[in-house]
Enzyme design. Structure first.
Site, PDB file in Angstrom:
ATOM      1  N   GLU A 156      53.630 141.269  24.819  1.00 48.96           N
ATOM      2  CA  GLU A 156      53.198 142.478  25.506  1.00 48.96           C
ATOM      3  C   GLU A 156      54.328 143.499  25.483  1.00 48.96           C
ATOM      4  OE1 GLU A 156      51.465 145.428  26.974  1.00 48.96           O
ATOM      5  OE2 GLU A 156      50.275 143.593  26.706  1.00 48.96           O
ATOM      6  N   ASP A 184      56.346 143.553  19.692  1.00 54.27           N
ATOM      7  CA  ASP A 184      55.153 144.021  19.004  1.00 54.27           C
ATOM      8  C   ASP A 184      54.417 142.799  18.458  1.00 54.27           C
ATOM      9  OD1 ASP A 184      53.261 144.970  17.190  1.00 54.27           O
ATOM     10  OD2 ASP A 184      54.540 146.573  16.445  1.00 54.27           O
ATOM     11  N   GLY A 185      53.257 142.499  19.027  1.00 51.16           N
ATOM     12  CA  GLY A 185      52.525 141.311  18.628  1.00 51.16           C
ATOM     13  C   GLY A 185      52.097 141.307  17.180  1.00 51.16           C
ATOM     14  N   ASP A 205      43.754 141.753  20.414  1.00 51.58           N
ATOM     15  CA  ASP A 205      42.908 142.777  21.049  1.00 51.58           C
ATOM     16  C   ASP A 205      43.768 143.900  21.603  1.00 51.58           C
ATOM     17  OD1 ASP A 205      43.936 141.150  23.076  1.00 51.58           O
ATOM     18  OD2 ASP A 205      42.271 141.577  24.424  1.00 51.58           O
TER      19      ASP A 205
END
Length: 331
Positions: A156, A184-185, A205
């Protein structure tokens, strides 16, 4: 970049679809003895107050989870079957006594409601939605299904949500089983594929606050499938009047087909996406009218579970005659 806060949207109709699907996936994938790595690329805060300022300001939960559970509504006794390609509209069910509601829920929705009861003891005891105060984000849903051998990686970037997520996870006392990182996912995912035990589920998502998110999702999933073809990849996306939003599921389908992977795409529409005007002529924007869940390498059980659950979501969450769902699959 950091203006989006999921707290405004927690418990809305998109969350009902997303989390019902996520629970069905986690329930199936954690049945095996082999360790599972779960990666959540945009984890949010983890837990949300349904009686907090954010949720009450937006009112979205009222048209989502509260609408789903409010009396005197109950799920249809027999849910119609979904059609593969065209939109299938389920008509609202007639009201039934609350005492008969539990028996009529589709199994996937029973599991969803069970998670809510577990976090809200007074709601579990009374069934009164006035006692539904806590809503779980995807991290808390994922964690509840893990065994001691499984791992959960949460990413997150939002500074406030990262802080909330870290605190919420710490309260669970799960130690190193759950890792939280302010990264940063999209980029961090690359370092975890393939996983050590060769079993993984990835939930992606993002907020789609920026148009570039749509392209980044497609690129991220293409890279993930290339790195680890047998993982289960789950993408939530909004269905709004924007070309990128309509292109994304098509890109994901093309990706799955080219990689010879099975896929499933479920959408839920609750209202029209058309702009309207009030009596003074001011334009009224409809908000989010629909959303979808695209799954690459879905469990073989997922289609049947959603075939039973989606018509009930339409019947209870639909706001106008445009309400409906689609359920496509291939591979």
């Amino acid at each position: 970049m950091f203006s989006y806060r999921h707290a405004f949207h927690a418990g809305n109709h998109a969350d009902v679809l997303k989390h019902t699907t996520l629970i069905a996936l986690m329930k199936y994938l954690t049945q095996k003895d082999t360790a599972l790595t779960v990666i959540d690329t945009h984890a949010g805060a983890g837990l949300y107050r349904l009686d907090g300022d954010y949720t009450e300001t937006s009112g979205e939960a009222q048209e989502g989870v509260f609408r789903l559970l409010s009396e005197p509504k109950a799920p249809p006794a027999q849910a119609p079957r979904a059609q593969a390609a065209p939109k299938t509209v389920a008509k609202p069910a007639a009201a039934k006594p609350a005492s008969t509601a539990a028996a009529g829920w589709a199994p996937a929705l029973q599991d969803y409601i069970g998670i809510l009861r577990g976090l809200n003891p007074q709601f579990a005891e009374t069934g009164d939605v006035a006692h539904l105060k806590i809503y779980p984000g995807s991290p808390f849903i994922e964690q509840q299904f893990l065994s001691g051998r499984d791992k959960l990686k949460l990413f997150e970037l939002h500074p406030t949500d990262y802080k909330s997520l870290s605190g919420n996870i710490e309260q669970l006392g799960v130690g190193r089983q759950v890792a939280v990182a302010r990264e940063d996912g999209f980029e961090a995912l690359k370092t975890f594929l393939p996983p050590p035990a060769r079993r993984a589920m990835v939930l992606c998502d993002p907020s789609y606050e920026m148009k570039s998110d749509y392209g980044r999702v497609a690129t991220c999933m293409a890279d993930a499938v290339k790195r680890f073809a047998t993982g289960t990849y789950v993408v939530w996306y909004p269905i709004i009047p924007r070309p990128e939003a309509h292109d994304l599921p098509r890109k994901l389908k093309t990706l799955a087909v080219k990689a010879s992977r099975s896929w499933l795409n479920a959408t839920l529409t609750v209202k029209s996406s058309k702009l309207t005007t009030d009596t003074s002529g001011e334009v009224i924007r409809p908000g989010l009218p629909a959303s979808g869940m695209f799954v690459i390498n879905p469990p073989h059980t997922l289609k049947a579970e959603l075939q039973a659950a989606l018509p009930q979501m339409v019947a209870l969450l639909g706001q106008d005659r445009n309400a409906g769902f689609t359920l496509e699959h291939g591979g």
